[in-house]
Structure formats: structure tokens, C-alpha cells
Design a protein around this motif. Structure first.
Motif, mmCIF file in Angstrom:
data_model
loop_
_atom_site.group_PDB
_atom_site.id
_atom_site.type_symbol
_atom_site.label_atom_id
_atom_site.label_comp_id
_atom_site.label_asym_id
_atom_site.label_seq_id
_atom_site.Cartn_x
_atom_site.Cartn_y
_atom_site.Cartn_z
ATOM 1 N N CYS A 188 -0.428 -1.534 -4.182
ATOM 2 C CA CYS A 188 -0.812 -2.859 -4.675
ATOM 3 C C CYS A 188 -0.224 -3.174 -6.049
ATOM 4 C CB CYS A 188 -2.333 -2.967 -4.714
ATOM 5 S SG CYS A 188 -3.082 -3.209 -3.070
ATOM 6 N N LEU A 199 -5.273 -7.688 -10.330
ATOM 7 C CA LEU A 199 -5.220 -6.475 -9.522
ATOM 8 C C LEU A 199 -6.515 -5.675 -9.658
ATOM 9 C CD1 LEU A 199 -1.588 -5.149 -10.133
ATOM 10 C CD2 LEU A 199 -2.516 -6.003 -7.974
ATOM 11 N N ALA A 203 -5.538 -0.212 -8.110
ATOM 12 C CA ALA A 203 -4.429 -0.784 -7.337
ATOM 13 C C ALA A 203 -3.340 0.238 -6.997
ATOM 14 C CB ALA A 203 -3.821 -1.958 -8.095
ATOM 15 N N CYS A 221 -5.579 -6.193 -2.469
ATOM 16 C CA CYS A 221 -5.097 -5.771 -3.779
ATOM 17 C C CYS A 221 -5.768 -6.466 -4.965
ATOM 18 C CB CYS A 221 -3.588 -6.010 -3.871
ATOM 19 S SG CYS A 221 -2.602 -5.079 -2.663
ATOM 20 N N CYS A 222 -6.296 -7.647 -4.751
ATOM 21 C CA CYS A 222 -6.735 -8.464 -5.884
ATOM 22 C C CYS A 222 -8.218 -8.828 -5.826
ATOM 23 C CB CYS A 222 -5.917 -9.755 -5.943
ATOM 24 S SG CYS A 222 -4.120 -9.518 -5.858
#
Length: 346
Positions: A188, A199, A203, A221-222
Motif C-alpha cells: 500500500c 495511508l 501500509a 490501503c487508506c
């Protein structure tokens, strides 16, 4: 004996050596078809048409009746005896170099399937269909038969080696930048979160769904940024932060002009109300004070006037009051200025 020997008489009552030619005829020479070649030799073609040296064939006829078998032939380098060499014969009683094509086949190159790659390399997928440079594979065939494994590949930032990197190979005999998708998984940290997101803290430990991160990995990822607090908002001129700004949130993760009324108060409205209240207080206070002062001053003035010019005490009081109210108009509070048309005696 001659074929008709029963009809032929000897010269005497008893046949003797002298009658041999009369009674007998020479036997024909035997043919090679009646000869048995020794081991390692084969009868010549059409042996019945070739005669031995005598009516009975013997070992002396070996050269005449037999050719050496290919099984005794020494093939040149790069060649090997044909699989049925014991059934094939050279052109003569002894094999010669000219018999190579009759007795031998060229040795095929070994295939990569017979080669063992060194550490850090993997055998190519079609090893049995790829040949080494000779009948026996050697280290010279490494580039042909082997591919460097992904364990030797250095993934760039935002990527990590696949869990089974030791079983994955690069496209060539050595790994190159173009092998990233074969050797690495995207983490990520290689993804740029859209505005309003950041993030996740871990990540670098999260893999995207493919060799490269895409928009579909955003939720993986976020995380969405929290709403920003009004206390960080910079109110424009004429406005000031609300008293409870620290407990108010903007509409987004970052405060902007749309949050002006949420976070700020109109300073001019506040100042006007405050100023009017202040002016009223000052005016009332001044009026009271002025009249008090006027009264005292009037008494004093009257006493003085009586003794000197007889001026009225009422006139002295009016003068004192006018002077006191003039000070109020001269003193405007913050956010205000004196009106240009304000009477001097107001």
C-alpha cells in the motif's frame, strides 16, 4: 561319382585308381551360403552366388564369405553406433572409416532436462525441448537452461518480494527491472490515497490485490481523514473565532471558507453592540457626573458671580454639561471611527 556311374565299367574286373577319371568327376566348390561366419561377422549379401575355395567351405573362406559387423566399429567423436549395429555390416571383411554412415548416428545434444542449475537459478519451463551445446550438458549451458530466481531481485520502495520468490524466476539468465511484476507484490505504500484520505499506519505490511495498486485498493490501503477542528481556522478580516471553536468541526478534513459561519463570529456586529452598550453606560455616567459637577460648579460660580459680575448659575451648568458630552464623541471604541458630521457639541 559321375551321375551315370552305374552304367560305366572300370578297365578291369575291379576298379582301381586308374579308373578315377572314368568313374568320377570333381565336386563343385561349396558356396558361402553353406558357411557360418564367426561372431562379429555377417554373411555377405547373396552368399549362394559366391563360392568357397573348395567343395567344402572352411575358415579360409571367412574373408570371401563374411563382412565385419558394425558392432565392432569405433564411431568418430560426436557419433554413436546405431541401435541395430549388430545386424549391420561394413562394406568389407574389415570395417573402415568409410563405414561411419552405415554404422553410426550423430549423437544428439543433451536436453536441459538433464542439467542441474546452480543455486539461485531455476530450470527453464520447457527444459526437455531445449538442447545443450553438446551430447553432455555443462556449465556453459547455464544461460540456455536456467533462469535466475526472484530471490536475487531487489524490489523497489513500495514493493516486497513474493512469498514464493524462490520458486519464481526472472525472464532471463539474470534479473532485470522488467521482472518486477514476476518477483514483487505491491504494498500500500506505493499507492497515493485520494484527497481526504491517508495511508493506514501499517501500509507497508498490506499487499494490494495485484502487482500494482489501483483505485480498487483504496479501502484496503487508506482511511478517511477526521474533520478538522475550527480552532485551526483563520477567520477573515472583520471576523473572529467563536468562543467554542475548539469543539466545532469543519465540513471536511481541512477547514476552508465554507466553514466561516461555523467557526467565526462577525466582529463588526459584536463591536457595534458592545460599543453601543459602552456608550450608553458612559453617557449615563457622564450625564450624572456632569449634572453633579454642574450643580457644584453652579454653586461655586454663583457665589463668585454674585460677588463679581452677577452671572447666572444656570449658564454655568449648561457649559459644564456640553463639555462633558463632547468627550464621548471624541472617544470611539475599536471597530468604530468618529462620524465626520458629528456635532462638536454632541
Amino acid at each position: 561319382h559321375k551321375a551315370n556311374a552305374s552304367e560305366i565299367r572300370c578297365a578291369q574286373r575291379s576298379c582301381s585308381e586308374s579308373d578315377r577319371n572314368t568313374c568320377c568327376e570333381d565336386l563343385p566348390n561349396g558356396t558361402c551360403s553353406n558357411y557360418s561366419c564367426p561372431s562379429g561377422f555377417l554373411l555377405i549379401d547373396d552368399p549362394e552366388q559366391v563360392s568357397c575355395a573348395d567343395h567344402a567351405c572352411d575358415a579360409s573362406d571367412n574373408v570371401t564369405c563374411c563382412n565385419e559387423a558394425c558392432s565392432n566399429y569405433a564411431c568418430p567423436v560426436g557419433y554413436m553406433l546405431k541401435s541395430n549395429s549388430e545386424e549391420l555390416s561394413c562394406a568389407g571383411a574389415s570395417c573402415a572409416a568409410s563405414d561411419a554412415s552405415t554404422c553410426c548416428d550423430e549423437i544428439p545434444n543433451a536436453t536441459c532436462a538433464n542439467y542441474t542449475c546452480p543455486g539461485g537459478f531455476l530450470l527453464i519451463a520447457n527444459a526437455s525441448e531445449s538442447s545443450c551445446g553438446g551430447p553432455v550438458c555443462s556449465s556453459w549451458d547455464n544461460a540456455t537452461c536456467c533462469r535466475q530466481s526472484c530471490v536475487s531481485y531487489e524490489c523497489q520502495q513500495g514493493f516486497s518480494l513474493k512469498a514464493d520468490a524462490s520458486l519464481q524466476s526472472c525472464a532471463g539468465s539474470s534479473c532485470a527491472e522488467s521482472d518486477r511484476s514476476a518477483c514483487c507484490d505491491a504494498t500500500c505504500t506505493s499507492w497515493a490515497c485520494p484527497e481526504g484520505f491517508e495511508l493506514r499506519s501499517n501500509a507497508s505490511d498490506i499487499l494490494c490485490s495485484a502487482s500494482s495498486c489501483t483505485a480498487s485498493d483504496t479501502s484496503t490501503c487508506c482511511v478517511e481523514l477526521p474533520l478538522e477542528n475550527c480552532s485551526s481556522y483563520d477567520c477573515p478580516d472583520g471576523w473572529e473565532l467563536k468562543a467554542n471553536a475548539s469543539t466545532r468541526s469543519c465540513a471536511s478534513y481541512r477547514c476552508s471558507e465554507v466553514d466561516n459561519e461555523t467557526c467565526c463570529d462577525d466582529a463588526s456586529a459584536f463591536t457595534t453592540t458592545s460599543a453601543m452598550s459602552t456608550m450608553t453606560t458612559i453617557s449615563n455616567s457622564s450625564t450624572s457626573s456632569s449634572f453633579s459637577t454642574s450643580s457644584d460648579s453652579s454653586n461655586s460660580t454663583n457665589l463668585s458671580t454674585t460677588s463679581t459680575n452677577g452671572s447666572s448659575s444656570t449658564t454655568s451648568a449648561a457649559t459644564s454639561t456640553t463639555s462633558t458630552f463632547g468627550l464621548v464623541c471624541d472617544f470611539c471604541l475599536g471597530g468604530f471611527r468618529r462620524r465626520p458630521d458629528a456635532p462638536a457639541d454632541l
